[in-house]
Design an enzyme around this catalytic site. Structure first.
Site, mmCIF file in Angstrom:
data_model
loop_
_atom_site.group_PDB
_atom_site.id
_atom_site.type_symbol
_atom_site.label_atom_id
_atom_site.label_comp_id
_atom_site.label_asym_id
_atom_site.label_seq_id
_atom_site.Cartn_x
_atom_site.Cartn_y
_atom_site.Cartn_z
ATOM 1 N N PRO A 248 0.805 -1.228 0.000
ATOM 2 C CA PRO A 248 0.000 0.000 0.000
ATOM 3 C C PRO A 248 0.836 1.275 0.000
ATOM 4 C CG PRO A 248 0.033 -0.965 2.191
ATOM 5 C CD PRO A 248 0.736 -1.946 1.284
ATOM 6 N N GLN A 249 2.145 1.159 0.284
ATOM 7 C CA GLN A 249 3.020 2.328 0.328
ATOM 8 C C GLN A 249 3.737 2.586 -0.993
ATOM 9 O OE1 GLN A 249 2.823 4.151 3.070
ATOM 10 N NE2 GLN A 249 1.449 2.589 3.907
ATOM 11 N N THR B 277 1.294 -6.194 2.323
ATOM 12 C CA THR B 277 2.607 -6.263 2.968
ATOM 13 C C THR B 277 2.739 -5.145 4.000
ATOM 14 O OG1 THR B 277 3.682 -4.901 1.275
ATOM 15 C CG2 THR B 277 3.610 -7.272 0.893
ATOM 16 N N SER C 273 2.207 -3.523 -7.173
ATOM 17 C CA SER C 273 3.206 -2.659 -6.543
ATOM 18 C C SER C 273 4.176 -2.217 -7.625
ATOM 19 C CB SER C 273 3.935 -3.419 -5.434
ATOM 20 O OG SER C 273 4.843 -2.586 -4.760
ATOM 21 N N ASP D 289 8.331 -2.585 -9.122
ATOM 22 C CA ASP D 289 9.151 -3.739 -9.496
ATOM 23 C C ASP D 289 9.835 -4.384 -8.293
ATOM 24 O OD1 ASP D 289 8.773 -3.604 -12.404
ATOM 25 O OD2 ASP D 289 9.818 -1.685 -12.233
ATOM 26 N N GLY E 58 3.575 1.087 -8.573
ATOM 27 C CA GLY E 58 4.744 1.801 -8.076
ATOM 28 C C GLY E 58 5.023 3.065 -8.873
ATOM 29 N N SER E 59 6.284 3.498 -8.848
ATOM 30 C CA SER E 59 6.688 4.702 -9.568
ATOM 31 C C SER E 59 7.197 4.377 -10.965
ATOM 32 C CB SER E 59 7.778 5.450 -8.791
ATOM 33 O OG SER E 59 7.344 5.783 -7.502
ATOM 34 N N ASP F 266 17.712 6.538 -9.652
ATOM 35 C CA ASP F 266 16.700 5.658 -9.065
ATOM 36 C C ASP F 266 16.645 5.797 -7.551
ATOM 37 O OD1 ASP F 266 14.737 3.772 -8.878
ATOM 38 O OD2 ASP F 266 15.896 2.116 -9.687
ATOM 39 N N ASP G 81 16.818 -4.555 -10.033
ATOM 40 C CA ASP G 81 15.366 -4.388 -10.137
ATOM 41 C C ASP G 81 14.898 -3.160 -9.356
ATOM 42 O OD1 ASP G 81 15.578 -6.715 -11.565
ATOM 43 O OD2 ASP G 81 14.706 -7.993 -10.037
#
Length: 366
Positions: A19-20, A50, A75, A77, A107-108, A174, A342
């Site tokens: 969820p984050q 999670t 989520s 990667d 995710g982003s 990253d 990753d």
């Protein structure tokens, strides 16, 4: 030799959701966008949220997988990296890797989701449109094989990777942009500009085993490399131990100063970065890119702008090099710089990897 399969109906799906991740909307996006589609497709999801790092890895390592037809990761990667390595830690890892995996972008960067969308022949999309495309791929239920790369480090760690390994500029962007996670994909634009402003050069030695160019070229392990005993996790038969010279038929890059090194096995580095347009899920290839020292900030920026269209190699920049390989080794001098696998950070140390073809299964569009 590539095989395809279809998920059964009704289909039992374990959804592992962080969820984050990304901007923090993964759970509400799953409930609003994905769940109605799954209900129409006769897919019954059980959602596991999670709560900490490695939570998903622990869950799939110990899970009775016979009760699930697919494992779905909602989520970025990084969570799929956890899931894959949890499966590889199981005593029945070979059977466990036959459980089809599905990635839903939450995710982003969402590089694998963007790659699968690209392989399916869909138009380039992002955010909720990409989520809808990937959910539709899950609903259709077609799955096929995917290559993995085994990475080992000088400190004795070993893990499996589905996306890429980086050192230098791209890894800096990253990790340094993590503090802007709430901005979604825009975090990478801001991170790129900041890393360009303080452009760094890293010293080290890069070596690789080129992909065979002639049909029927032998793929036997070279002399001195370990052959795995039957039934164990796949060994790196193409690699000599770290600390020993690479095999004689490898190529050692003459340059030893780099702005970045990136080994990618999928097409996309991020939602808007088409780094390896020729890559496919099971092409048996590591697409190795490296940028030598001396490149200007303007030239580097042009490469990343062109990467949005997948035309960066057409710039013919003398500092940008690309070679398809089966294995590689990177030996940095000192511990300067960030390494990622990753999208997850690693300590900077000597590392090497080799491709293991068609090792797991993943939901695909075609």
């Amino acid at each position: 030799g590539v095989s395809y399969g279809l998920l059964p109906r009704p289909c039992r799906a374990l959804v592992l959701l962080n969820p984050q991740s990304g901007a923090g909307h993964a759970l509400e996006d799953f409930q609003a966008v994905v769940q109605p589609m799954l209900a129409d497709a006769d897919i019954v999801p059980t959602v596991f949220i999670t709560e900490r790092p490695h939570h998903a890895q622990e869950r799939v390592r110990d899970e009775d997988l016979s009760q699930w037809d697919t494992l779905v990761v909602m989520s970025g990667d990084g969570l799929l990296h956890e899931v894959l390595n949890g499966l590889m830690e199981r005593p029945d890892w070979e059977e466990a890797l036959q459980t089809p995996l599905c990635i839903l972008p939450g995710g982003s960067g969402n590089a694998l989701a963007a790659s699968i969308n690209y392989y399916a022949g869909n138009d380039h999309v992002a955010k909720k449109k990409l989520l809808m495309n990937c959910a539709f791929i899950l609903c259709k239920g077609l799955h096929t094989q995917m290559d993995l790369v085994s990475l080992s480090t000088a400190s004795g760690k070993r893990f499996f990777s589905f996306l890429g390994f980086g050192w230098g500029f791209i890894a800096d962007v990253d990790i340094d942009s993590e503090k802007y996670r709430r901005l979604g994909n825009a975090r990478f634009t801001l991170g790129t500009l900041q890393c360009l402003a303080r452009l760094r050069v890293y010293q080290g030695r890069l070596s690789y085993l080129p992909l065979p160019t002639e049909p029927g070229t032998p793929r036997d392990p070279p002399s001195g490399c370990a052959v795995p005993p039957t039934g164990t996790v796949p060994a790196d038969t193409l690699l000599a131990p770290l600390g020993q010279p690479v095999p004689g038929h490898w190529v050692v890059v003459p340059e030893e100063e780099f702005v970045c090194v990136y080994a990618i096995y999928q097409s996309h580095l991020g939602t808007n970065l088409l780094m390896a347009p020729s890559a496919r899920l099971h092409d048996g290839c590591i697409h190795l890119f490296y940028v030598g020292a001396g490149i200007s900030r303007v030239a580097l920026l042009k490469i990343f702008l062109a990467m949005g269209r997948g035309t960066h190699l057409e710039l013919n920049c003398p500092h940008l090099h690309y070679v398809p390989v089966r294995a590689f080794r990177l030996e940095p001098r000192g511990s300067a710089g960030i390494m990622t696998v990753d999208g997850e950070a690693l300590p900077c140390e000597p590392v090497q990897g080799q491709l293991h073809g068609r090792l797991c299964r993943v939901l695909c569009g075609s």
